[in-house]
Design an enzyme around this catalytic site. Sequence first.
Site, mmCIF file in Angstrom:
data_model
loop_
_atom_site.group_PDB
_atom_site.id
_atom_site.type_symbol
_atom_site.label_atom_id
_atom_site.label_comp_id
_atom_site.label_asym_id
_atom_site.label_seq_id
_atom_site.Cartn_x
_atom_site.Cartn_y
_atom_site.Cartn_z
ATOM 1 C CB CYS A 166 -0.603 -0.155 0.924
ATOM 2 S SG CYS A 166 -2.160 1.522 0.766
ATOM 3 C CG ASP A 178 -6.331 2.218 7.907
ATOM 4 O OD1 ASP A 178 -5.099 2.700 6.582
ATOM 5 O OD2 ASP A 178 -6.912 3.255 7.749
HETATM 6 C C1 RUB Z 1 -4.228 2.922 3.442
HETATM 7 C C2 RUB Z 1 -3.096 2.410 4.069
HETATM 8 C C3 RUB Z 1 -2.052 2.569 5.128
HETATM 9 C C4 RUB Z 1 -2.630 3.532 5.942
HETATM 10 C C5 RUB Z 1 -1.619 3.857 6.708
HETATM 11 O O1 RUB Z 1 -5.818 2.382 3.193
HETATM 12 O O2 RUB Z 1 -4.286 1.008 4.299
HETATM 13 O O3 RUB Z 1 -0.927 1.593 5.070
HETATM 14 O O4 RUB Z 1 -3.535 4.149 6.111
HETATM 15 O O5 RUB Z 1 -0.836 5.162 6.027
HETATM 16 P P1 RUB Z 1 -6.240 3.588 2.290
HETATM 17 P P2 RUB Z 1 -0.179 6.642 6.438
HETATM 18 O O6 RUB Z 1 -6.145 4.035 0.893
HETATM 19 O O7 RUB Z 1 -7.179 2.531 1.510
HETATM 20 O O8 RUB Z 1 -6.524 4.590 2.609
HETATM 21 O O9 RUB Z 1 0.812 6.171 6.796
HETATM 22 O O10 RUB Z 1 0.202 7.734 5.603
HETATM 23 O O11 RUB Z 1 -1.288 7.859 7.364
#
Ligand code: RUB
Length: 319
Positions: A131, A200
Amino acid sequence: MNDPDVTPSVATAADDIAEMEIRGAATIADAAAAAIGEQAQASEADSPEEFRAEIRAAARRLHETRPTAVSLPNALRYVLRGMKGDTVEELRESIVSTVVEFRRELDQAQDNLGQIGANRLRDGDTIMTHCHSTDALSCVHRALDDGKEISAIVKETRPRKQGHITARQLRDWDVPVTLIVDNAARRYLDDADHVLVGADSIAADGSVINKVGTSGLAVNARERGVPIMVAAQTLKLHPGTMTGHTVEIEMRDPREILPDDERSKVGNVRVENPAFDVTPPRYVDAIVTERGQFPPESIVTLMREMFGEQQNGEPWDEP
Ligand code: RUB
């Protein structure tokens, strides 16, 4: 109950979060806080009661967009708990200054956890990512600043291909990137020194809720002996899980997986599209936060320190 109107900027932010134009837990939190600030600035409320009702309605509108990213309610709680004053102007000013403070702390937390995470990366290491996580990339950025050479194997991350965002960001930093389809991850784990992902939500038992596919990657990495590092600022800690609540996994539109034009070729099948999955703590080596790194089983200690045992009502639940 009819909610008061929210400003166009709140409506736009809510739609963008729901449609994933704004995505990633930290970015969602930042955008939600900023939208509440804009609601406060634009409010034409005649009384403190009206102003409070507008802010709560804006928070509710933003809150209902995506259920899994706990940074969203955590951000809204932070901002709404900063709402203080006896007049509309005092209330407005308190919201605006709380939003500024929140966004500054968010940046600071990401920088600080980046340094802690960077200390786990050695010169010449290769990471595997899943991701796109700004917290995870902060660790890489800091390692590069420290003069380390880092390479990356980047998982594409179906269905929305957020791996492309990660690949682009890493290339902007001159990191050598190998992009692979998700199904090739196990094959390439032998070339990786770390799996580095974001989160998340983090539950009180140390479970990590992140983009679907994280748990399979973690199980494979453990089998291959590759350490799994989760970069997650404390905004990702889920207070409700301390009292037994489970984290709701967002189910998204099946058309993200099977668009209408392809469905006719496949026929009448049910399509499930969970956005996230749960990695049990036994597959995670370290959760890196701005307050230090923790084995997942000890994250509850940090949560008790931060949230106490008490769970109060939500500040946006009142009309
Ligand atoms: C995003 C996702 C990221 C976390 C952490 O999912 O799983 O790994 O949100 O991101 P989506 P961050 O694309 O469905 O939003 O470290 O930027 O908070």
